[in-house]
Design an enzyme around this catalytic site. Structure first.
Site, short mmCIF file in Angstrom:
data_model
loop_
_atom_site.label_atom_id
_atom_site.label_comp_id
_atom_site.label_asym_id
_atom_site.label_seq_id
_atom_site.Cartn_x
_atom_site.Cartn_y
_atom_site.Cartn_z
N CYS A 87 18.54 9.42 -17.13
CA CYS A 87 17.11 9.65 -17.35
C CYS A 87 16.94 11.04 -17.93
O CYS A 87 17.24 12.04 -17.29
CB CYS A 87 16.35 9.52 -16.04
N ALA A 96 -0.47 9.91 -0.91
CA ALA A 96 0.74 10.66 -0.55
C ALA A 96 0.43 11.94 0.21
O ALA A 96 1.11 12.94 0.07
CB ALA A 96 1.57 10.97 -1.81
N THR A 132 0.82 -1.21 0.00
CA THR A 132 0.00 0.00 0.00
C THR A 132 0.86 1.27 0.00
O THR A 132 0.47 2.29 -0.56
CB THR A 132 -0.92 -0.02 1.24
N THR A 133 2.05 1.17 0.58
CA THR A 133 2.91 2.35 0.71
C THR A 133 3.34 2.92 -0.64
O THR A 133 3.61 4.11 -0.77
CB THR A 133 4.16 1.97 1.53
N CYS A 144 14.17 12.55 -18.94
CA CYS A 144 12.98 13.31 -18.56
C CYS A 144 13.18 14.01 -17.22
O CYS A 144 12.80 15.15 -17.03
CB CYS A 144 11.76 12.40 -18.47
N HIS A 187 -2.38 14.23 6.25
CA HIS A 187 -3.68 14.80 6.57
C HIS A 187 -3.61 15.70 7.80
O HIS A 187 -2.82 15.45 8.72
CB HIS A 187 -4.69 13.69 6.85
N SER A 210 -6.24 4.94 5.48
CA SER A 210 -6.12 6.39 5.65
C SER A 210 -6.65 6.80 7.02
O SER A 210 -7.70 6.32 7.42
CB SER A 210 -6.91 7.10 4.55
N CYS A 234 8.49 9.74 -20.34
CA CYS A 234 8.72 8.61 -21.25
C CYS A 234 8.63 7.28 -20.50
O CYS A 234 8.69 6.22 -21.11
CB CYS A 234 10.06 8.73 -21.98
#
Lengths: 422, 480, 132
Positions: free
Chosen positions: B404, B46, B40-41, B406, B49, B337, B441
């Site tokens: 990379c 992200a 789940t992480t 991008c 709260h 959550s 990409c």
């Protein structure tokens, strides 16, 4: 700060042709910056033939086509840097680049030619549902693995998208021993050349599923199955038409996107349709002295046209440096309308026209027996018959605009007209 | 014999393991996956709260508010991206205005600081791209965004630096109680441990029932997301929640710490805990929400879609308690959550529970002096000054080679994340730590190069480099 | 009766043609659906002796890449593709190689050579790239 007359960003077919042509037209200090480990760009992985019929009047493979230009570039003593990434281009033509040997390079150029090419559209952009395992790959990445690195990317393969790279990879993987189960195409027609449909699919009995798309990918770690379904006229999958294939690979050949991050960093205006810079008759962008050519401007289907266009950019970059390119502010805007999706160049300056001007364009659908009609205002200046046009095949039109009276400066439009009685 | 074994290296497990590493204990952190943070992480909203959501008096309310306060320090110590951008709950009609007033009241009860209800004009100043017909919003300044897997990876790394033993690819299949603590069968290994802390996420019920009477059941619930290119990253500045209703908690539109735009999640109960597929319907639902909320958004800029499975339970609150009649088995279950926000506070609380258990078992539980709260600083080449960049290339020329295109990630950064404690061993592992392949990409250009670097650094063959899990091979064999 | 439907690939129009065996015709085949003469020639060739150029790779040692692209220097019978691949896959060359170098002479007695389609310098890349 390093100083050059012309810096060409990208050492693929566009950059090579632009640099060579600039040199031939009198530019002295030219530097080509290439991010890959060798020159030639994507041609090095396109080992199939079909290149060069127009430029060399003979049929070459991608690497052969590239090598001719690379050799010419070297013979002319044009400087280039490999494995060098351009990080930023500014409006005043300052370039920041980087490589292992020299670290960060600050370069100033009198003119810049953008020739970064394009990248492949990915899974995210076309919203394919399902899991996210290994084995989903763009066709171009697979092509590099197979043809250059010598690795197979799977044993049982389904391909989405019938553009030329997808078709070429269907044959290539078959020859290397994989089983290609089929090619699915969202549209009612293939985006690839007929020749490739015949020689890459039919020759090997690979089915082409038109008006189909992928509706599910299964497998946690590696692809285990892919399901395709027929789509309706609005490209929505039709329930009940699903076909499920046990396979380990899904290759995507779903379109190419010009790579314009650097163009954006220089504040260059982009065309909404081509996703490349707006260019004028000299292949100059909205920023004076920054030129662009090849797939960074619009995606071509033949490298020969990339070469032609890039020669034009190189020649004009040299003219710009020597002060021969005129810019009085007079402009005619060029637009594709009624069936013509876009036209390149998007703008012309009549004072720079010598002889005929070539316009490249793409249509928005498959049509038979049509005319491409160019008009200045309401006046038809040329009308050319075409028996067959399709979005996958770029059209070009030569127009003689040399004797336009500057007083009649107006917009140029190119449209598609169905021939009467057809 | 380990003193404490933490089962599950997600955000909860890594936080607890790292908290426990402050003590002089022999700690084992187990995970069934090939990397930490792989459940789940790696697939959630992200969000840090503010704390007005959870019902008054619940563990969720308590740990959310406490956890939120702890983020600045922990993210600074561990060099993890965290931004307190604030959050908005939007109200487009009278009914929704009522709801946000209730949320405000609940926030006050829960002890949430810096909240206010703002009007249309104030919203427009914060979020010019929200549709003009919005009536009001609950604005919570303490809301924030974080890199969730970066945080869990940093915690694991820091825990290992402080002596925790991390074992991956160890799915726990049996737990037996012997005379001297537990014997855990995990993969092909067995481990002896005095205390077990169960942080197994969606599998927490199965782990619990290997040795305890069934007291809870995990109800897996899938949430789908769309992630957009950075060109859409400034469409919103804060975390923009849709108004919660009977239908659900509402969809969120938020910027990510890396400058992308994130939309999601859906909420769909599912049977299979591994069913992380995305669906046409789900992705359409979240896009529709964004279309209803924002003046403009370009859906063609989606770079990837994903889904995560949340571990819900019947009681809707966290289950953080010792198993019935056992001092040495602590369940940390039902962490949906605001689990990410609550995790540091949960770790604090669970450590206290473990301390009590240890005391009752006659086990020592003393702070150690050697604990280092900072991990080896990470390197983000493009964020450095020109001078620092030049210095780094001077020292190691691999920082001059961009892999990379991008995200402009250098070979130096990739080598660094491979060679760290709890380092990357896979393509996705490298991507989660250093970001090559997370751009537009999606690894089309850089994947072959990153694989080459992984093969070299790990001394394996190119074709043995994996995407993520153990079966996720990318290349099948050499041609010819 | 021997008959085949095909798409002509001579030009972008892509005529859908039908080619039928016809002993009375000069070429031995009757072609319909073509809009020009070139289509007819193609149709007859596709029926009587379809040929293709084969492009692929061979192993290369000590090159900067582990594979060298090659092509048949002319078209070979379509039915021989897989057999040709088998033969080509047996070959291993050593860098450096110049473009155009003959890699296999007279492939499977077709009279067609297999040649390199690029030059490749000698250079060992990283360890993982070595051809095993």
């Amino acid at each position: 700060m390093l100083n050059y007359e012309i810096v060409v960003i990208g050492g693929g077919p566009a950059g090579l042709a632009a640099a060579i042509e600039a040199k031939k037209n009198g530019a002295k200090d030219i530097l080509v910056l290439e991010r890959d480990m060798e020159l030639g760009g994507i041609l090095q992985q396109c080992i199939h033939n079909g290149f060069g019929l127009h430029v060399f009047k003979e049929e070459l493979t991608g690497p052969e086509y590239a090598e001719r230009f690379i050799q010419e570039l070297k013979d002319m003593g044009i400087e280039y840097k490999l494995d060098t990434m351009v990080l930023e281009v500014s409006r005043d033509k300052k370039i920041r680049a980087m490589n292992r040997e020299e670290g960060i390079l600050n370069i100033h150029a009198k003119a810049v030619v953008l020739a970064m090419g394009c990248r492949e559209r990915t899974r995210g952009a076309i919203r394919i549902p399902g899991t996210r395992p290994a084995g989903v790959m763009t066709a171009g990445t697979a092509q590099r693995f197979v043809n250059m690195e010598g690795y197979m990317t799977g044993k049982r393969v389904l391909i989405l998208g019938s553009g030329d790279i997808g078709l070429i990879m269907a044959r290539r993987l078959t020859l290397e021993g994989a089983e290609v189960l089929g090619v699915a195409e969202l549209m009612p027609f293939s985006g690839g050349l007929n020749r490739n449909i015949v020689q890459c699919l039919e020759d090997y009995d690979i089915p082409l599923y038109l008006q189909h798309t992928v509706v599910d990918i299964e497998g946690k770690d590696r692809v285990e199955a892919v399901t395709i379904a027929q789509v309706d006229d609005r490209y929505k999958p039709i329930k009940g038409t699903e076909k499920r294939f046990d396979c380990d690979t899904l290759l995507l050949s779903v379109g190419l996107i010009p790579e314009n991050e650097l163009s954006k960093s220089a504040g260059i205006t982009l065309d909404r349709i081509t996703a490349g810079p707006n260019v004028n008759e000299a292949m100059e962008t909205s920023v004076e002295g920054i030129f662009a050519c090849g797939n960074v401007v619009h995606v071509h289907d033949l490298v020969d046209w990339v070469t032609e266009e890039s020669r034009k950019a190189g020649r004009n970059a040299a003219r710009y440096v020597s002060g021969a390119l005129k810019n009085t502010g007079n402009k005619i805007s060029v637009q594709g309308i009624k069936g013509v999706r876009y036209v390149v160049p998007q703008e012309i300056r009549p004072e720079n026209l010598t002889g005929k001007t070539e316009f490249m364009m793409r249509v928005d659908g498959v049509y038979q027996n049509v005319k491409l009609v160019a008009k200045i205002g309401e006046e038809v200046i040329r009308s050319v018959k075409r028996r067959h046009v399709a979005p996958g095949e770029m059209e070009n039109l030569m127009l003689d605009l040399g004797n336009i009276d500057p007083k009649n400066l107006n917009n140029l439009t190119i449209e598609l007209v169905q021939e009467e009685g057809a | 014999m380990y003193d404490i074994t933490v089962i599950g290296a997600g955000i909860t497990g890594t936080f607890i393991a790292r908290e426990l590493s402050k003590y002089d204990l022999n700690i084992l952190l187990l995970d069934k996956e090939n990397d930490v943070a792989n459940g789940t992480t790696k697939a959630n909203s992200a969000i840090v709260h503010a704390g007005y959501d959870a019902a008054e008096g619940t563990l969720k309310a308590k740990f959310n508010v406490r956890g939120n306060e702890m983020f600045d320090e922990i993210c600074r110590d561990l060099d993890v991206p965290f931004k307190r951008v604030g959050s908005l709950v939007t109200a487009f009609n009278h009914e929704e205005m009522e709801t946000i007033r209730c949320l405000y009241q609940r926030g006050i009860t829960n002890g949430v600081p810096d909240m206010k209800i703002i009007n249309q004009e104030e919203i427009m100043e914060l979020e010019g791209n929200i549709k003009e017909d919005i009536q009001g919003a609950l604005y919570a300044k303490t809301g924030g965004i974080v890199g969730p897997w970066e945080l869990a990876i940093a915690l694991a790394e820091n825990a290992v630096e402080n002596g925790v033993e991390l074992q991956l690819n160890r799915p726990v299949t049996a737990i037996k109680k012997g005379e001297e603590g537990y014997r855990i069968t995990a993969g092909n290994s067995t481990y002896k441990t005095k205390i077990i802390i169960n942080c197994a996420g969606v599998y927490a019920d199965q782990i619990d029932q290997m040795i305890n009477e069934k007291t809870f059941e995990i109800l897996p619930n899938r949430g789908e997301y769309n992630l957009f290119d950075k060109s859409m990253g400034n469409l919103v500045n804060t975390v923009v929640f849709g108004c919660p209703s009977a239908a659900g908690k509402g969809t969120v539109i938020l910027p990510t710490v890396h400058g992308n735009l994130l939309l999601g999640p859906t909420a769909e109960p599912i049977d299979n805990k591994e069913d992380t597929r995305t669906t046409f319907e789900g992705l359409t639902t979240i896009n529709d929400h964004a279309r209803d909320t924002l003046k403009q958004i370009g859906f063609s800029e989606v770079i990837t879609s994903f889904s995560g499975i949340r571990a819900k339970v019947e009681t809707k609150d966290f289950i953080i308690e010792k198993a019935a009649g056992k001092e040495d088995f602590i369940n940390v279950a039902g962490i949906d959550s605001p689990g990410l926000t609550a995790a540091p506070a949960i770790a604090e609380y669970v450590t206290e529970m473990a301390k009590e258990s240890a005391a009752s078992m006659g086990m020592s539980f003393n702070k150690k002096e050697t604990f280092n709260n900072r991990r080896t600083p990470s390197i983000h080449f493009m964020e450095l000054s020109r001078k620092e960049q030049e210095g780094l290339i001077e020292k190691d020329s691999r920082f001059g080679r961009v892999i990379c295109r991008c995200e402009n990630i250098t070979e130096g950064e990739i080598v660094d994340v491979i060679n760290r404690k709890a380092g990357a061993t896979t393509l996705d592992g490298v991507k989660r730590r250093a970001r090559p392949g997370s751009g537009r990409c999606q690894g089309g250009f850089c994947a072959p190069r990153v694989m080459e670097i992984l093969a070299r650094e790990l001394n394996v063959e190119m074709k043995d480099v994996l995407k993520d899990g153990l079966g996720s091979y990318i290349l099948t064999e050499q041609t010819k | 009766m021997e008959k085949k439907e095909m798409i002509c690939i001579v030009c972008p129009v892509g005529c859908h043609m039908e080619v039928v065996r016809d002993g009375k015709s000069k070429d031995g085949y009757e072609v319909s659906g073509n809009q020009c003469l070139r289509g007819k020639v193609y149709g007859v060739k596709e029926m009587s002796n379809p040929t293709r150029v084969l492009t692929t790779t061979v192993k290369i040692r000590e090159g900067k890449l582990p594979r060298l692209p090659v092509t048949t220097k002319g078209a070979i019978p379509k039915g021989m593709m897989m057999e040709a691949m088998k033969t080509i896959n047996q070959v291993e060359v050593k860098a450096p190689v110049k473009v155009g170098r003959v890699i296999i002479k007279n492939l499977l007695n077709t009279g067609v050579d297999v040649v390199a389609t690029r030059s490749m310098e000698e250079e060992a890349r990283s360890q993982s790239q070595k051809v095993s």
